[in-house]
Design a protein around this motif. Structure first.
Motif, PDB file in Angstrom:
ATOM      1  N   ARG A   1       0.847  -1.179   0.000  1.00  0.00           N
ATOM      2  CA  ARG A   1       0.000   0.000   0.000  1.00  0.00           C
ATOM      3  C   ARG A   1       0.894   1.245   0.000  1.00  0.00           C
ATOM      4  O   ARG A   1       1.923   1.285   0.679  1.00  0.00           O
ATOM      5  CB  ARG A   1      -0.938   0.013   1.215  1.00  0.00           C
ATOM      6  CG  ARG A   1      -1.943  -1.131   1.198  1.00  0.00           C
ATOM      7  CD  ARG A   1      -2.902  -1.020   0.021  1.00  0.00           C
ATOM      8  NE  ARG A   1      -3.819  -2.165  -0.068  1.00  0.00           N
ATOM      9  CZ  ARG A   1      -3.600  -3.238  -0.804  1.00  0.00           C
ATOM     10  NH1 ARG A   1      -2.481  -3.347  -1.524  1.00  0.00           N
ATOM     11  NH2 ARG A   1      -4.487  -4.216  -0.842  1.00  0.00           N
ATOM     12  N   PHE A   2       0.468   2.260  -0.745  1.00  0.00           N
ATOM     13  CA  PHE A   2       1.311   3.431  -0.962  1.00  0.00           C
ATOM     14  C   PHE A   2       0.578   4.703  -0.571  1.00  0.00           C
ATOM     15  O   PHE A   2      -0.616   4.858  -0.816  1.00  0.00           O
ATOM     16  CB  PHE A   2       1.738   3.508  -2.433  1.00  0.00           C
ATOM     17  CG  PHE A   2       2.576   2.346  -2.861  1.00  0.00           C
ATOM     18  CD1 PHE A   2       3.941   2.337  -2.648  1.00  0.00           C
ATOM     19  CD2 PHE A   2       1.985   1.233  -3.449  1.00  0.00           C
ATOM     20  CE1 PHE A   2       4.713   1.253  -3.022  1.00  0.00           C
ATOM     21  CE2 PHE A   2       2.743   0.144  -3.838  1.00  0.00           C
ATOM     22  CZ  PHE A   2       4.113   0.150  -3.614  1.00  0.00           C
TER      23      PHE A   2
ATOM     24  N   ALA B   1      -3.015   3.614  -0.016  1.00  0.00           N
ATOM     25  CA  ALA B   1      -3.363   3.575   1.405  1.00  0.00           C
ATOM     26  C   ALA B   1      -4.632   4.390   1.630  1.00  0.00           C
ATOM     27  O   ALA B   1      -4.987   5.247   0.799  1.00  0.00           O
ATOM     28  CB  ALA B   1      -2.206   4.141   2.235  1.00  0.00           C
ATOM     29  N   PRO B   2      -5.355   4.156   2.736  1.00  0.00           N
ATOM     30  CA  PRO B   2      -6.636   4.846   2.958  1.00  0.00           C
ATOM     31  C   PRO B   2      -6.569   6.362   2.805  1.00  0.00           C
ATOM     32  O   PRO B   2      -7.500   6.981   2.273  1.00  0.00           O
ATOM     33  CB  PRO B   2      -7.008   4.432   4.383  1.00  0.00           C
ATOM     34  CG  PRO B   2      -6.382   3.082   4.541  1.00  0.00           C
ATOM     35  CD  PRO B   2      -5.082   3.146   3.785  1.00  0.00           C
ATOM     36  N   ALA B   3      -5.486   6.967   3.249  1.00  0.00           N
ATOM     37  CA  ALA B   3      -5.357   8.425   3.122  1.00  0.00           C
ATOM     38  C   ALA B   3      -4.425   8.816   1.982  1.00  0.00           C
ATOM     39  O   ALA B   3      -3.998   9.962   1.888  1.00  0.00           O
ATOM     40  CB  ALA B   3      -4.838   9.015   4.437  1.00  0.00           C
ATOM     41  N   GLY B   4      -4.129   7.873   1.100  1.00  0.00           N
ATOM     42  CA  GLY B   4      -3.179   8.133   0.036  1.00  0.00           C
ATOM     43  C   GLY B   4      -3.792   8.865  -1.147  1.00  0.00           C
ATOM     44  O   GLY B   4      -5.001   9.062  -1.235  1.00  0.00           O
TER      45      GLY B   4
ATOM     46  N   SER C   1      -7.813  11.104  -5.207  1.00  0.00           N
ATOM     47  CA  SER C   1      -7.834  10.611  -3.836  1.00  0.00           C
ATOM     48  C   SER C   1      -9.254  10.160  -3.496  1.00  0.00           C
ATOM     49  O   SER C   1     -10.216  10.429  -4.234  1.00  0.00           O
ATOM     50  CB  SER C   1      -7.363  11.693  -2.843  1.00  0.00           C
ATOM     51  OG  SER C   1      -8.160  12.846  -2.944  1.00  0.00           O
ATOM     52  N   GLY C   2      -9.395   9.481  -2.357  1.00  0.00           N
ATOM     53  CA  GLY C   2     -10.690   9.023  -1.923  1.00  0.00           C
ATOM     54  C   GLY C   2     -11.239   7.915  -2.799  1.00  0.00           C
ATOM     55  O   GLY C   2     -12.131   8.151  -3.621  1.00  0.00           O
TER      56      GLY C   2
END
Length: 379
Positions: free
Chosen positions: A306-307, A335-338, A375-376
């Motif tokens: 995950r990045f 990644a979730p906030a990536g 994003s998101g």
């Protein structure tokens, strides 16, 4: 490998009594001639079918037509590809047709430690001539004594220039098939390393005061200079210390080299082309940057990671299926906030691919390119 757009079912009748009634092939965007068999490959089948091929090598095997069909007259089959996407398709087609074959993604097709009795090579239409000549030279060098190299092509694929190359390198060269495509057969003149027709080229570029040492070869994207789109991407992107960063579709590695030179990051680079990936490794070393380079289709080589930040100048010319796989893959490895920072030509509408993300922000506009942040990830 996902086959996301369409799967044309191509089939050839079988000549093997105990084999399948026909050979079936799945293809996908990003491969050479995905909707029809190439005349050069069909000519190879005609020319080679009556021979005892022994240990057969098929460099640049595409989706595996030559290797799969000639299994009936060969002792062993080895198919190599510089494209990880094509190699995956060839491997799938070998399994579909019950063919026992070795399939490898390699930066140096036909440059292997093994010896082969026969090499069957059909240069792809867009192959740079020096690259094709290198494949021919490597193929000759991989032949066992008494072995034969078959090269198939048309005027459009530069067969005459490959004949000139063979005339200088081979012991014997003759035309063995003439039609929609022509085939020449050559035998090696002796032993020794093949000559070098393709040499790595190192050149420099400076982006926002950061000096990069870049290494490319003919056939890689923008091989002699840093292209405007990549430069705009680097001038726009912000790389944070401690981030897990992926340079996706890295080419010879300028984006990854810049990211590693400007911040302390966990750096990964991936590209479908094994030749480009090998150049990216050289670029990182020349720029004194640590990172891991993987030759793989889209994000398949880093699917378990995950990045925080994905950077990409994607191959928008490669077809809608390639882009669909690419952007869905980016969404999976974020990644979730990536977020992903992507550059593309301003005239292209990629909104269908961007729809996988809830937020699409325009960060910069150049004369020909635009940089967006995605994003998101949508569920």
């Amino acid at each position: 490998m996902a086959l996301s757009r369409h799967e044309p079912d191509l089939a050839l009748g079988s000549r093997v009594e105990d084999g399948p009634p026909r050979y079936e092939f799945h293809t996908t965007d990003g491969l050479c001639s995905p909707d029809a068999f190439r005349p050069a490959e069909l000519a190879l089948l005609e020319a080679c079918w009556g021979d005892d091929l022994g240990r057969l090598l098929v460099p640049q095997a595409n989706y595996g037509v030559v290797g799969c069909v000639l299994t009936g007259v060969a002792e062993t089959i080895t198919m190599t590809e510089t494209s990880a996407r094509a190699a995956a398709c060839a491997e799938r087609n070998a399994a579909t047709n019950g063919v026992d074959a070795t399939v490898a993604t390699t930066a140096h097709p036909a440059d292997r430690d093994d010896e082969f009795d026969t090499v069957a090579y059909a240069p792809k239409p867009y192959t740079p001539i020096p690259v094709g000549k290198q494949h021919v030279a490597n193929a000759l060098a991989s032949l066992a004594p008494g072995g034969t190299l078959f090269v198939a092509g048309t005027t459009e694929t530069g067969l005459a220039r490959y004949e000139d190359c063979l005339a200088d390198l081979a012991g014997r060269v003759e035309t063995v098939h003439d039609g929609d495509a022509r085939i020449v057969a050559a035998t090696p003149s002796g032993t020794g390393d093949p000559p070098a027709f393709v040499e790595p080229r190192e050149f420099s570029a400076t982006v926002d005061g950061v000096d990069l040492s870049l290494v490319s070869v003919p056939g890689t994207f923008s091989a002699g200079h840093l292209d405007h789109g990549t430069r705009l991407l680097l001038e726009t992107a912000t790389i944070a210390d401690g981030a897990h960063v992926l340079d996706c579709c890295c080419g010879y590695g300028p984006v990854g080299a810049y990211a590693g030179a400007t911040a302390d990051v966990d750096l990964w680079l991936t590209d479908d082309d094994a030749v480009a990936a090998a150049c990216a490794e050289r670029t990182l070393a020349a720029t004194d940057v640590d990172g891991t380079v993987v030759a793989a289709d889209a994000v398949s080589g880093v699917a378990d990671r995950r990045f925080d930040h994905v950077l990409s100048n994607p191959p928008t010319h490669a077809g809608d299926g390639v882009l669909s796989d690419l952007f869905s893959g980016m969404a999976r490895v974020l990644a979730p906030a990536g977020h992903a920072t992507v550059v593309h030509h301003r005239g292209l509408d990629l909104s269908r691919h961007f729809a996988r993300f809830s937020t699409v922000e325009t960060l910069a506009m150049g004369e020909e390119h635009v940089v967006v942040r995605l994003s998101g990830v949508r569920s």
